[in-house]
Design a protein around this motif. Sequence first.
Motif, short mmCIF file in Angstrom:
data_model
loop_
_atom_site.label_atom_id
_atom_site.label_comp_id
_atom_site.label_asym_id
_atom_site.label_seq_id
_atom_site.Cartn_x
_atom_site.Cartn_y
_atom_site.Cartn_z
N LEU A 261 1.25 -4.66 -10.15
CA LEU A 261 1.28 -5.30 -8.84
C LEU A 261 1.94 -6.66 -8.96
O LEU A 261 1.62 -7.44 -9.86
CB LEU A 261 -0.14 -5.47 -8.30
CG LEU A 261 -0.26 -6.31 -7.01
CD1 LEU A 261 0.41 -5.61 -5.83
CD2 LEU A 261 -1.72 -6.61 -6.69
N HIS B 133 0.82 -1.22 0.00
CA HIS B 133 0.00 0.00 0.00
C HIS B 133 0.85 1.27 0.00
O HIS B 133 0.47 2.26 -0.63
CB HIS B 133 -0.93 -0.01 1.22
CG HIS B 133 -2.10 -0.93 1.07
ND1 HIS B 133 -3.23 -0.58 0.37
CD2 HIS B 133 -2.31 -2.20 1.51
CE1 HIS B 133 -4.09 -1.58 0.39
NE2 HIS B 133 -3.56 -2.58 1.07
N TRP C 217 -6.51 -3.76 -5.34
CA TRP C 217 -5.88 -2.65 -6.07
C TRP C 217 -6.89 -2.02 -7.03
O TRP C 217 -6.93 -0.81 -7.18
CB TRP C 217 -4.65 -3.16 -6.82
CG TRP C 217 -3.32 -2.80 -6.25
CD1 TRP C 217 -2.25 -2.29 -6.94
CD2 TRP C 217 -2.87 -2.93 -4.89
NE1 TRP C 217 -1.18 -2.11 -6.10
CE2 TRP C 217 -1.53 -2.49 -4.84
CE3 TRP C 217 -3.46 -3.39 -3.72
CZ2 TRP C 217 -0.78 -2.48 -3.67
CZ3 TRP C 217 -2.72 -3.39 -2.54
CH2 TRP C 217 -1.41 -2.93 -2.53
N LEU D 111 2.03 1.78 -3.50
CA LEU D 111 0.91 2.18 -4.36
C LEU D 111 0.59 3.65 -4.15
O LEU D 111 0.40 4.40 -5.12
CB LEU D 111 -0.32 1.32 -4.07
CG LEU D 111 -1.58 1.71 -4.87
CD1 LEU D 111 -1.33 1.61 -6.37
CD2 LEU D 111 -2.75 0.84 -4.46
#
Length: 205
Positions: A121, A105, A145, A108
């Motif tokens: 990913l 996370h 995601w 991301l």
Amino acid sequence: MQRLPSKIYPVVDHPRWVEILGGAGARFIQLRLKDLPPEELRAQVQKAQELAVLHNVTLVLNDYWELAIELGFEWVHLGQEDLDTADLKSIKNTGIRLGISTHDHVELERALTCQPDYVALGPIWETKLKKMAFGPQGVHRLTEWRKIIGSLPLVAIGGISLERMLSCLEAGADSVAAVSDFIGAKDPEQQVALWLKKATQQNID
């Protein structure tokens, strides 16, 4: 948000694969070159560009963003470590589209601040190609995601085979990347055909 050029995304380590896989119908290929002297690196990148044009391939250059700018690439892919040194403003100003790797996370969130054109990913499954600091994510993380990033294109990578590809698309990936399943196949051209066929199943395409 613009769609990616293809649901299958081979990652290759030499320009010859652009000719082989592109000639077989792959339209979205990443060139990932490592540990080459500068002159050889440039020569291989330029050769890959020539072959990409010949076979109507959208070619993505991994890591070497300065070379991508200089040689007029349409796409560049960066890992998290590359974000520390890459000039993202220059990349964007030249119109190059950007893909960024993510594994958790925090990564991301960082990637999204860069306004990428896709996020990747991985590894979805265990991969032996390179030492990874992160364990297998599983296809459920693709669905997670997808909810977070909305319409932004999502690429799945890591340990993916022909048999596993469809589950990644069904979980939310827009495109599925693989290395070994293409360049390690006994018949790489046939493998491209099989991947393309499977990608159209169950109303995915």
